[in-house]
Design an enzyme around this catalytic site. Structure first.
Site, PDB file in Angstrom:
ATOM      1  CD  GLU A 223      -2.985  -1.128   0.313  1.00 24.31           C
ATOM      2  OE1 GLU A 223      -3.252  -0.013  -0.181  1.00 24.31           O
ATOM      3  OE2 GLU A 223      -3.602  -2.162   0.020  1.00 24.31           O
ATOM      4  CB  CYS A 257      -1.729   7.332   1.542  1.00 25.79           C
ATOM      5  SG  CYS A 257      -3.291   6.592   2.036  1.00 25.79           S
TER       6      CYS A 257
HETATM    7  P1  NAD Z   1       8.131   4.775   5.004  1.00 30.87           P
HETATM    8  O1  NAD Z   1       8.155   3.945   3.755  1.00 30.87           O
HETATM    9  O2  NAD Z   1       9.279   5.652   5.287  1.00 30.87           O
HETATM   10  O3  NAD Z   1       7.964   3.836   6.295  1.00 30.87           O
HETATM   11  C1  NAD Z   1       6.922   2.893   6.447  1.00 30.87           C
HETATM   12  C2  NAD Z   1       7.379   1.749   7.316  1.00 30.87           C
HETATM   13  O4  NAD Z   1       8.459   1.108   6.670  1.00 30.87           O
HETATM   14  C3  NAD Z   1       7.864   2.137   8.715  1.00 30.87           C
HETATM   15  O5  NAD Z   1       7.305   1.263   9.677  1.00 30.87           O
HETATM   16  C4  NAD Z   1       9.359   1.920   8.637  1.00 30.87           C
HETATM   17  O6  NAD Z   1       9.921   1.493   9.862  1.00 30.87           O
HETATM   18  C5  NAD Z   1       9.471   0.817   7.617  1.00 30.87           C
HETATM   19  N1  NAD Z   1      10.764   0.765   6.948  1.00 30.87           N
HETATM   20  C6  NAD Z   1      11.682   1.744   6.811  1.00 30.87           C
HETATM   21  N2  NAD Z   1      12.766   1.285   6.158  1.00 30.87           N
HETATM   22  C7  NAD Z   1      12.537  -0.011   5.878  1.00 30.87           C
HETATM   23  C8  NAD Z   1      13.278  -1.036   5.210  1.00 30.87           C
HETATM   24  N3  NAD Z   1      14.489  -0.815   4.712  1.00 30.87           N
HETATM   25  N4  NAD Z   1      12.723  -2.263   5.098  1.00 30.87           N
HETATM   26  C9  NAD Z   1      11.493  -2.493   5.589  1.00 30.87           C
HETATM   27  N5  NAD Z   1      10.744  -1.573   6.213  1.00 30.87           N
HETATM   28  C10 NAD Z   1      11.250  -0.338   6.356  1.00 30.87           C
HETATM   29  O7  NAD Z   1       6.772   5.584   4.918  1.00 30.87           O
HETATM   30  P2  NAD Z   1       6.245   6.694   5.916  1.00 30.87           P
HETATM   31  O8  NAD Z   1       7.048   7.933   5.757  1.00 30.87           O
HETATM   32  O9  NAD Z   1       6.071   6.131   7.270  1.00 30.87           O
HETATM   33  O10 NAD Z   1       4.758   6.946   5.319  1.00 30.87           O
HETATM   34  C11 NAD Z   1       4.502   7.825   4.288  1.00 30.87           C
HETATM   35  C12 NAD Z   1       4.290   7.110   2.976  1.00 30.87           C
HETATM   36  O11 NAD Z   1       3.343   6.073   3.130  1.00 30.87           O
HETATM   37  C13 NAD Z   1       3.730   8.032   1.924  1.00 30.87           C
HETATM   38  O12 NAD Z   1       4.348   7.750   0.683  1.00 30.87           O
HETATM   39  C14 NAD Z   1       2.263   7.648   1.870  1.00 30.87           C
HETATM   40  O13 NAD Z   1       1.621   7.926   0.667  1.00 30.87           O
HETATM   41  C15 NAD Z   1       2.332   6.189   2.126  1.00 30.87           C
HETATM   42  N6  NAD Z   1       1.065   5.709   2.659  1.00 30.87           N
HETATM   43  C16 NAD Z   1       0.318   4.862   1.914  1.00 30.87           C
HETATM   44  C17 NAD Z   1      -0.914   4.432   2.387  1.00 30.87           C
HETATM   45  C18 NAD Z   1      -1.790   3.497   1.606  1.00 30.87           C
HETATM   46  O14 NAD Z   1      -2.734   2.999   2.185  1.00 30.87           O
HETATM   47  N7  NAD Z   1      -1.512   3.245   0.346  1.00 30.87           N
HETATM   48  C19 NAD Z   1      -1.352   4.873   3.636  1.00 30.87           C
HETATM   49  C20 NAD Z   1      -0.559   5.740   4.359  1.00 30.87           C
HETATM   50  C21 NAD Z   1       0.650   6.144   3.873  1.00 30.87           C
END
Ligand code: NAD
Length: 477
Positions: A223, A257
């Protein structure tokens, strides 16, 4: 409530593997939990969210700076509770084995599809809606009869600790466990051989997660994010459009998002839209600094990134229009901002904004607006405002996006019967409602042979009789 166990904050690889093994063993012992067991888990999740709502809201406010409980209730606890009630109501029908037909040659054999739990599911959540994005995927997992390990974001550490303690109180470690930590722990987490992984976060990290999961051939639901366009048609009522656009853009200060990322507006309507948005913003947020309804940007880094996007756009010729009173950098309150005269060379038109900044791109024909959307990555959401049905249908037919709301923003995510998920760069797979249940189930096809089987006629040795029979079967299908 069952026994509790807490996974330490600084989870080592060994600790993650231990919890995973505990859950795998529990699943192996009860590979097909009955409906009563699943209802019990869903009820415990419901009770937990009800009981912990105030603590969750306080923790999230601590993490953000300013974050209203009403926003949490509207966008997080209410949707998750609705998803739980929906799952409980439909669980019997979702779990039902489906009989399917068999072709004449296989009669009197029978065939069915058994919906079976997959095993242990991993859920990785971002920080922007910490409650919803941690627990909504869990609803599907519990309904499907799976065990789950959850990893909240390190950017909401207070919430992560409260969530971990609450989950440990309401669930046994072998049912649901929360693991906390930063990207290093997240990377270890996504290397576990889960039976399915649901990751919500950025497209960039989604790519890394997909690669980690591929090593175990773990199926993923990704997502992700992206730039979700709003197409305003010339038939749109500007007052209503502006009110709904402002609401969808400014809730959680644009850290959503599916927030409208930019608006495509008929050239002759741009000035009127700016004024309508100024009025709507003033009504919904008379001030932003010191306003408990207007959320802080989550971190200094994100606040600086938004300032950078606006500065970059300004330096390349964009007109910056601040709507209403100014922000408050100390509390990371970023003012609602429109950008006019934007171009593709500006960073704000290249990456997801994720804040209260809305670029306006003017267009002359609907074909031009559609081409603009189709010239970019497939968005997570698309919004169309207008009364003209023909142009609405043209936009729906000729664009592809994760989901659509017509004449409003965000609403499609709240429909329990609509699948939710992106397409292309905005995501892989769907969840919510029955689609969430199915994403975390194996639809197992089963053929039941009868005592009398025509298959015996096809056993070797293949003499003239078999050849005639095969000839007849090929002719009559
Ligand atoms: P992010 O990708 O930075 O982090 C999300 C999660 O990934 C965190 O729990 C983090 O600890 C983990 N993570 C970080 N590095 C990782 C790695 N190397 N391997 C595995 N996991 C890792 O995203 P964010 O800044 O927390 O959220 C914002 C983004 O999420 C925006 O792009 C937004 O559009 C998207 N988002 C999407 C939805 C949806 O339903 N499609 C909903 C909310 C947010």
């Amino acid at each position: 409530m069952t026994a509790l166990a807490v996974v330490p904050s600084q989870s080592s690889e060994g600790e993650l593997a231990r919890v995973f093994a505990v859950q795998r063993a529990a699943f192996a012992a009860v590979p097909m939990p009955d409906r009563a067991a699943r209802l019990d888990r869903l009820t415990r999740l419901e009770r937990m969210i009800e009981r912990e709502a105030d603590r969750f809201a306080a923790a999230i406010a601590e993490d953000f700076g300013v974050r209203s409980k009403v926003v949490m209730d509207i966008t997080e606890t209410m949707p998750v509770r609705s998803a739980i009630r929906h799952a409980k109501r439909h669980l019997r029908s979702w779990m039902r084995t489906r009989r399917v037909g068999v072709s004449a040659a296989f009669l009197p054999g029978r065939a069915k599809i058994v919906r079976q739990p997959l095993g242990v599911v991993g859920i990785v959540a971002p920080w922007n809606y910490p409650v919803q994005l941690l627990f909504a995927p869990l609803v599907g997992a519990l309904a499907a009869g799976d065990r789950a390990m959850l990893k909240p974001s390190e950017l909401t550490p207070a919430f992560a600790e409260v969530a971990k303690a609450s989950v440990a109180e309401f669930f046994a470690e072998d049912e649901v466990a929360v693991v906390t930590g930063g990207p290093d722990v997240a990377a270890e987490f996504t290397c576990l051989p889960f039976d399915h992984l649901i990751f919500t976060g950025s497209t960039a990290v989604g790519r890394i997660v997909a690669q980690a999961a591929a090593k175990n051939l773990t199926p993923v639901t990704l997502e992700l994010g992206g730039k979700s366009p709003v197409i305003i048609d010339e038939s749109a009522d500007l007052k209503t459009t502006a009110e709904r656009l402002v609401w969808g853009k400014l809730i959680n200060s644009g850290q959503t998002c599916i927030a409208p990322d930019y608006a495509l507006v008929p050239r002759q309507m741009v000035d009127a839209l700016v004024e309508a948005m100024r009025t709507a913003t003033g009504k919904q947020y008379p001030t932003v600094a010191g306003n408990p309804d207007y959320a802080s940007i989550v971190s200094d880094r994100h606040f600086g990134r938004l300032n950078g996007l606006v500065a970059d756009a300004r330096s390349k010729g964009a007109k910056v229009v601040e709507l209403g009173s100014g922000g408050d950098a100390a509390r990371r309150i970023f003012p609602p901002t429109l950008l006019l005269c934007v171009g593709d060379d500006m960073t704000v038109m290249q990456e997801e904004i994720f804040g209260p900044v809305l670029p306006i791109v003017s267009y002359d024909t609907i074909d031009e607006a559609i081409a603009y959307v189709n010239g970019r990555d497939r968005p997570l959401a698309l919004y169309f405002f207008g009364a003209d049905r023909a142009r609405r249908e043209t936009v729906l037919r000729r664009t592809i996006s994760g989901g659509v709301t017509v004449n409003d923003t965000l609403m499609h995510i709240s429909q329990d019967d609509l699948p939710f998920g992106g397409v292309g760069a905005s995501g892989v797979g769907h969840y919510h409602g029955e689609r969430g249940f199915l994403a975390l189930s194996k639809e197992k096809p089963v053929f039941l042979q009868s005592r009398l089987s025509s298959g015996a006629m096809l056993y070797p040795p293949y003499g003239p009789f078999t050849r005639r029979l095969v000839g007849m079967l090929s002719r009559f299908g």
